[in-house]
Design an enzyme around this catalytic site. Structure first.
Site, PDB file in Angstrom:
ATOM      1  N   ASP A 107       0.480  -3.080   7.131  1.00 49.29           N
ATOM      2  CA  ASP A 107       0.140  -1.870   6.406  1.00 49.29           C
ATOM      3  C   ASP A 107       0.186  -0.650   7.334  1.00 49.29           C
ATOM      4  OD1 ASP A 107      -1.102  -0.831   3.788  1.00 49.29           O
ATOM      5  OD2 ASP A 107      -2.497  -0.067   5.292  1.00 49.29           O
ATOM      6  N   GLU A 123       5.504  -1.773   6.524  1.00 45.06           N
ATOM      7  CA  GLU A 123       5.302  -0.923   5.359  1.00 45.06           C
ATOM      8  C   GLU A 123       5.120   0.509   5.870  1.00 45.06           C
ATOM      9  OE1 GLU A 123       2.531   1.030   2.266  1.00 45.06           O
ATOM     10  OE2 GLU A 123       2.062   0.487   4.324  1.00 45.06           O
TER      11      GLU A 123
END
Length: 680
Positions: free
Chosen positions: A384, A413
């Site tokens: 993330d 990401e």
């Protein structure tokens, strides 16, 4: 470089060799270099490459490319995971020099007397080759030497046996004045690093019971989420990605739709990691126990699914790290710890880690957490927001993990600036989220994909039409056909693609003023009636299953470097192909970007890119419908967004056997049922 000849502009090389290039086991990796020499003597080039075991692989001769450019080309196919090394060598090729000179002199009318020295030189070169060629070929060398020395023979007969050795001495050349280039690295991953189909769901929503006036909400568990595995597997996915499964903080917990006040039944965002129950190495008690997680991973594997875990290096205010290591965070002027912000957005429920405070302690703890989950059977991590952490940290962490567990994969990401996205790929991330979602015209998509192909030596894209954070306007307003269109583009342009649960149900309603879902699953439980939607024809799942089956059955779709775009005279349409020279498999796709009206177009195909000659005719079978067409370079196509927004064509010559089709009756849901789902 050591030696006599220049060797320049070697490829694949990433950042002047600072980082390794990338490949996967079984991938055909192109190697090229510019090499040249003085005068008219022949130059040869080859690739020396060593596997992770330190052993040299077979000799790979390079061939010259376009005349006059001195660029040489070869391909290598790595066969093991790990760190590979390759080097380009250049050498003087006396046989090829001799061959070129003799054929030209004979063509010019020169006789045996004028060629006496050349014939003697031929004998020398062939004798030098005797120890290089296989034993079974030495007799032909000896015969050629005798013929060159046979003064009673006519000149053509004297040289013919030696000239006939061109193929043999190309494969086993006499090499003189060998120049060795620089050593470069290629990190080779397992196949899934390049070719994968991801599906994301929240385990807590599977089997969940929302709150009622009479009872509090009840979270789904790993046990109830296991019941969703057959449906995911039936759609053909092979990676199941779970958002964070750790305890969720109670301090500053967010309510529905990111509201600042949470009620007693509000479950909070899984990305607000950590509470009294534990942190990044702990499982949320509502989901189950560590053994329940192991059972879930095992059950997923039985369905052909590999579980990917979210690695989000951030903390809720009540994460144990905040108490035990307050120095790992940023303290503001008033003494409070800074929460995450991306102005004007505020994330009061999340404290970002400050990697400049005690970097050694943070690195050791994160490495421990990652290795803990690897020990629990997780070999894929979706990371993330890696662009908000130091790049050198990721270079170190991924290197340390792969040093012990080379099969571990990392998906970045990072929806951010291009330099950062590419930089994260260079330092070790296996795959990368991309700007795919925001490329909504044929011209934009073609330009962007060509950029990605140019970066294929180090960057592997993963195309997602939606995520829990991203519901693009094209899906909000494009109707059911747009869901098919975006699925075709994602699944067949990129070797890796993924989708977030609910895409197959045409979920399209956004929170007003935002590019994300209303009643966002990030903040609340969201059980869905998967079976009911499928039974009523209100699900795109059969169409998704068809796309993933086409991907599995066609090796050309497993690669990125082979993506080629073809001209089509309608800007609302895009045409591309992928060709696998190893198997001969070729797939040609024409897709519309218009989800509302019928579009016509005429193709002008680059036939050699399809493995064909310019004049060839060939048969294409549409993998979505089973229909067959006779095609050539120029073809007319008609795409109806409600009936068929794309052609997915598998090529074969007219005399080849018909391939099995992936199309099913349920794979093309009727426009009536799709419309009913959209308006319900």
């Amino acid at each position: 470089m050591s030696g006599r000849f220049p060797i320049e502009d070697v490829s694949p090389v990433v950042s002047c060799g600072r980082y390794p290039a990338r490949a996967v086991v079984g991938e055909v990796v192109p190697v090229s270099a510019v090499a040249y020499r003085e005068g008219h003597d022949a130059l040869g080039c080859n690739v020396v490459w060593l596997g992770p075991d330190g052993l040299a692989r077979p000799f790979t001769r390079m061939r010259p490319g376009e005349p006059g450019l001195d660029r040489w080309h070869a391909t290598i196919v790595p066969d093991a995971v790990g760190d590979w090394i390759f080097t380009v060598e250049a050498f003087s090729d006396p046989y090829l020099t001799w061959h070129n000179a003799v054929t030209k002199k004979i063509a010019a009318g020169q006789g045996p007397t004028e060629l006496a020295n050349d014939l003697a030189e031929g004998v020398r070169v062939l004798r030098a080759a005797a120890d290089l060629v296989p034993a079974a070929e030495r007799a032909s060398l000896d015969a050629a030497v005798r013929a060159l020395g046979g003064t009673a023979l006519p000149l053509p007969q004297r040289v013919a046996p030696a000239l006939a050795l061109a193929d043999l001495l190309w494969a086993y050349p006499v090499r003189e004045l060998v120049t060795t280039g620089e050593k470069y690295r290629i990190w080779v991953d397992r196949e899934r690093a390049l070719f994968s189909a991801w599906y994301e769901f929240f385990p807590r929503s599977e089997g969940a019971i929302p709150a009622t006036v009479d009872a509090p909400a009840r979270s789904g568990t790993f046990a109830t989420a296991t019941q969703r595995l057959p449906g995911v597997a039936a759609m053909g996915f092979d990676v199941l990605y779970l958002p964070p499964i750790h305890p969720i903080g109670r301090v500053n917990r967010k309510g529905p739709n990111n509201t600042l006040v949470a009620g007693p039944d509000d479950v909070g965002s899984p990305w607000a990691i950590g509470a009294a129950e534990g942190g990044h190495d702990t499982i949320h008690p509502d989901l189950g126990t560590p053994q329940d997680f192991r059972d879930f991973v095992a059950a997923a594997a039985e369905h052909g699914l590999e579980v990917a875990m979210d690695l989000a290096l951030q903390c809720a205010p009540d994460h144990p790290w905040v108490t035990e290591h307050p120095e790992w965070f940023t303290t503001r002027a008033d003494g409070s710890i800074a929460y995450a912000e991306n102005p004007p957005k505020k994330y009061q429920d999340i404290y970002p880690v400050n990697f400049d405070n005690d970097p050694e302690g943070i690195r050791a703890e994160v490495l421990r957490v990652v290795r803990h989950w690897v020990g629990e059977g997780v070999k894929i991590f979706r990371v993330d927001n890696p662009h908000t952490k130091p790049v050198d940290f990721w270079h170190w962490l991924i290197g340390e993990v792969k040093r012990v567990d080379p099969d571990v994969l990392f998906l970045a990401e990072a929806f951010t600036r291009p330099a950062m996205m590419h930089g994260l790929a260079k330092v070790g991330f296996t795959q990368s989220y991309t700007y795919f979602t925001w490329r909504t015209s044929a011209a934009q998509m073609r330009e962007y994909c060509e950029e990605l192909v140019a970066a294929a030596d180090y960057m592997r894209p993963n195309f997602w039409p939606n995520t829990p954070d991203i519901l693009h306007a094209s899906l909000q307003h494009g109707g059911p056909p747009m869901f098919k269109i975006r699925a075709v583009l994602a699944a067949l342009l990129s070797p890796s693609w993924g989708m977030y649960a609910g895409f197959e149900l045409f979920e399209h309603v956004a929170r007003p003023g935002a590019e994300e879902y209303i009643d966002n699953e990030k903040y609340e439980l969201r059980p869905r009636d998967w079976a009911g939607a499928l039974a009523q024809g209100r699900s795109l799942a059969p169409f998704i299953a068809t796309l993933n089956q086409v991907r599995r059955e066609n090796p050309a779709l497993h690669r990125l470097r082979n993506l080629v775009f073809h001209d089509i005279d309608n800007p609302a349409l895009i045409c591309w192909s992928k060709h696998d020279p190893t198997t001969g498999n070729t797939v040609l796709v024409i897709c519309s970007f218009d989800s509302h009206t019928v579009q016509w177009g005429n193709t002008t195909l680059d036939m050699p890119a399809l493995g064909l000659d310019w004049h060839d005719r060939f048969t294409v079978h549409d993998a979505l419908t089973g229909a067959a067409y006779d095609w050539g370079q120029r073809n007319a196509v008609r795409l109806d967004p409600y009936l068929q927004p794309a052609h997915v064509l598998v090529l074969r010559r007219p005399d080849a056997p018909a391939p099995a089709t992936a199309a099913t009756a349920s794979g093309t849901a009727s426009a009536t049922k799709d419309d009913a789902r959209w308006t319900s």
